[in-house]
Design an enzyme around this catalytic site. Structure first.
Site, short mmCIF file in Angstrom:
data_model
loop_
_atom_site.label_atom_id
_atom_site.label_comp_id
_atom_site.label_asym_id
_atom_site.label_seq_id
_atom_site.Cartn_x
_atom_site.Cartn_y
_atom_site.Cartn_z
N GLU A 1 -4.13 -7.29 5.50
CA GLU A 1 -3.30 -6.11 5.82
C GLU A 1 -2.34 -6.47 6.95
OE1 GLU A 1 -5.55 -2.69 6.96
OE2 GLU A 1 -3.80 -1.41 7.15
N ARG B 1 -13.54 -5.68 3.93
CA ARG B 1 -12.43 -5.46 4.86
C ARG B 1 -12.80 -5.73 6.32
NH1 ARG B 1 -7.72 -3.90 4.80
NH2 ARG B 1 -7.77 -1.81 5.69
N ARG C 1 0.86 -1.17 0.00
CA ARG C 1 0.00 0.00 0.00
C ARG C 1 0.90 1.22 0.00
NH1 ARG C 1 -3.82 2.24 4.90
NH2 ARG C 1 -1.91 3.39 5.41
N ASP D 1 -5.32 3.73 0.15
CA ASP D 1 -6.45 3.98 1.04
C ASP D 1 -6.87 5.45 0.92
OD1 ASP D 1 -7.04 3.13 4.56
OD2 ASP D 1 -8.33 4.03 3.02
N TRP E 1 -12.21 12.00 8.39
CA TRP E 1 -10.77 11.76 8.58
C TRP E 1 -10.39 10.43 7.97
CZ3 TRP E 1 -8.10 7.85 11.28
CH2 TRP E 1 -6.70 8.02 11.25
N GLU F 1 -9.15 1.84 -1.61
CA GLU F 1 -9.88 1.51 -0.39
C GLU F 1 -10.67 2.70 0.15
OE1 GLU F 1 -7.30 0.25 2.74
OE2 GLU F 1 -8.84 0.60 4.26
N HIS G 1 -9.43 6.64 2.39
CA HIS G 1 -9.84 6.89 3.78
C HIS G 1 -11.09 7.76 3.88
CE1 HIS G 1 -8.79 6.91 8.13
NE2 HIS G 1 -8.15 5.83 7.78
N TYR H 1 -3.49 11.54 6.23
CA TYR H 1 -3.62 10.17 6.76
C TYR H 1 -2.52 9.27 6.19
CZ TYR H 1 -4.52 5.36 6.79
OH TYR H 1 -4.31 4.02 6.94
N GLU I 1 -13.60 -1.75 6.79
CA GLU I 1 -12.88 -1.86 8.07
C GLU I 1 -13.68 -1.24 9.22
OE1 GLU I 1 -9.27 0.31 7.05
OE2 GLU I 1 -9.86 1.83 8.49
O1 LIG Z 1 -6.63 0.75 6.22
C1 LIG Z 1 -6.07 1.09 7.28
O2 LIG Z 1 -5.18 0.46 7.84
C2 LIG Z 1 -6.49 2.39 7.92
O3 LIG Z 1 -7.76 2.76 7.50
C3 LIG Z 1 -6.31 2.32 9.40
O4 LIG Z 1 -5.00 2.71 9.66
C4 LIG Z 1 -7.24 3.18 10.23
O5 LIG Z 1 -6.96 4.54 9.96
C5 LIG Z 1 -7.03 2.88 11.70
O6 LIG Z 1 -7.22 1.50 11.89
C6 LIG Z 1 -7.98 3.66 12.56
O7 LIG Z 1 -7.84 3.29 13.90
MG LIG Z 2 -8.30 1.84 5.74
#
Ligand SMILES: O=C(O)[C@@H](O)[C@@H](O)[C@H](O)[C@H](O)CO
Ligand SMILES: [Mg+2]
Length: 403
Positions: free
Chosen positions: A339, A283, A147, A210, A403, A236, A212, A159, A262
């Site tokens: 991941e 995810r 990634r 990602d 975020w 993602e 995000h 991020y 996620e």
């Molecule tokens: O795909 C990922 O790994 C992210 O989206 C995470 O780092 C996410 O920001 C954190 O798990 C939030 O606690």
């Molecule tokens: Mg993520």
């Protein structure tokens, strides 16, 4: 067989983790991850004040009945706190059952479906050049999937960028940090980043990114189309997924594969996305989606629609979750990728584990159970420290953003 005791262990070896330990009258115990980044103590209370009193005296072999009891019996169903608490109980009970059977958890689930679990590593940099270097370093280390996240010119904190310290930890400070965001700057920057990464790394490495949750559906369509020449493994969380139908607008504009889930905590969060094939990877995780019992149901639904698993595995999911996930990944027929953000040595010392990383693949180990334990004495040396995930504001006018 009876559950005789259960307790929650909170520790912070570099970051907060919440672990549930369930003990039985046969002397066998199991552990489960209950960590919810930035809201840890809510799950601690849900377990200690509401769930644990209902567990004492129950037969730990009745995993399904206890899952249904905790899910339907709460009346107030679903949500990240509830489902993380249920997940911790479920994972601990699967750990106990596998230990009692004297077999690694993946055997109990149905046996090995693959020689190893392909993982993706996290390469990031403050700018494109640094990110390319980090991707090449991960390729050197044997990763088959990587990634890439980078700083965006004109934005201060983005991020996924860890800067000098290679371990990325988003939860910082005892109040939420404020990051700034500009979609325009991000969309101007990202296609060029991946052209440079693909040029440097060659055609065989799987590249992931990602977003995000930060784009609108049509902006996500734009980005996906711009990334098509790079042939991404996935894009993602392109847009917030409360509105699952919105993903049809992304599908209209791009063939770049999409991964979501996620932050989902039940099959209902992803049902439409899966049934309408609006995503390519789901995810959801052992720790946030109700444990092994519920994650299996999500994976089985996904398998009907050619959607593969791509479990979240950031460092805020504890080594206990990683262990259980690797057993799940070893069994699940419609596996995609796992991941893998390596935990620090301090974190791993608190959680002795069986897994190992070798040339881009993870191996869950053969010890009975999910192969992870907790050193309670060592854990006690790392007391909880409140920490929040950041918030995001649009750079030009301060509007609160995703975020
Ligand atoms: O795909 C990922 O790994 C992210 O989206 C995470 O780092 C996410 O920001 C954190 O798990 C939030 O606690
Ligand atoms: Mg993520």
């Amino acid at each position: 067989m009876k559950i005789t005791a259960a307790r929650v262990i909170v520790c912070s070896p570099g970051r907060n983790f919440v672990t549930l330990k369930i003990e039985t009258d046969q002397g066998v115990y199991g552990i489960g991850d209950a960590t919810l980044n930035g809201r840890e103590l809510a799950v601690v209370s849900y377990l200690e004040d509401h769930v644990i009193p209902c567990l004492i005296g129950r037969d730990p072999q009745q995993i399904e009945d206890i899952w249904q009891y905790l899910y339907k019996g709460a009346y107030w169903r679903r949500g990240p706190v509830t489902m993380s608490a249920i997940a911790a109980v479920d994972t601990a009970l699967w750990d106990i059952k596998a230990k009692m059977a004297g077999m690694p958890l993946y055997q109990l689930l149905g046996g090995r479906s693959r020689t190893g679990v392909m993982v993706y590593g996290h390469a990031n940099g403050r700018d494109s050049a640094e990110t390319v270097d980090e991707v090449l370093r991960h390729k050197e280390e044997g990763y088959l999937a990587i990634r890439a996240q980078s700083g965006v010119p004109g934005l201060n904190k983005v991020y996924g960028v860890s800067g000098a310290n290679r371990l990325y930890e988003p939860a910082d400070g005892n109040l939420p940090g404020e990051h700034d965001w500009s979609t325009e700057k991000y969309l101007r920057h990202t296609p060029g980043l991946f052209e440079a990464v693909r040029e440097a790394v060659g055609p065989d490495i799987h590249l992931l990114h990602d977003v995000h949750h930060r784009l609108t559906p049509i902006e996500a369509g734009q980005l996906g189309k711009a990334l098509e020449p790079v042939r991404m493994f996935w894009m993602e969380d392109p847009t917030p997924a409360e509105n699952q139908d919105a993903f049809q607008w992304i599908r209209h504009h791009t063939t770049t594969p999409i991964a979501v889930g996620e932050i989902f905590n039940s099959i209902w969060d992803c049902k439409t996305l899966i049934e309408k094939q609006l995503i390519d990877y789901i995810r959801t995780t052992v720790v946030h989606a109700g444990g092994i019992t519920h994650l299996r149901r999500i994976a089985d639904l996904a398998s009907l629609y050619q959607v593969r698993t791509g479990c979240h595995g950031a460092t805020d999911l504890s080594p206990v979750c990683m262990g259980a996930a690797l057993h799940f990944d070893t069994w699940v027929p419609n596996f995609g990728v796992q991941e893998y953000m390596p935990h620090s040595e301090d974190m791993l010392s608190v959680f002795p584990h069986d897994w190992r990383f070798e040339r881009g693949m993870m191996h869950c180990g053969e010890s009975p159970g999910h192969g992870v334990d907790i050193d309670e004495k060592l854990a006690a040396k790392y007391p909880y420290q409140r920490a929040y995930l950041p918030v995001n504001r649009l750079q030009h006018d301060g509007t609160l953003w995703n975020w």
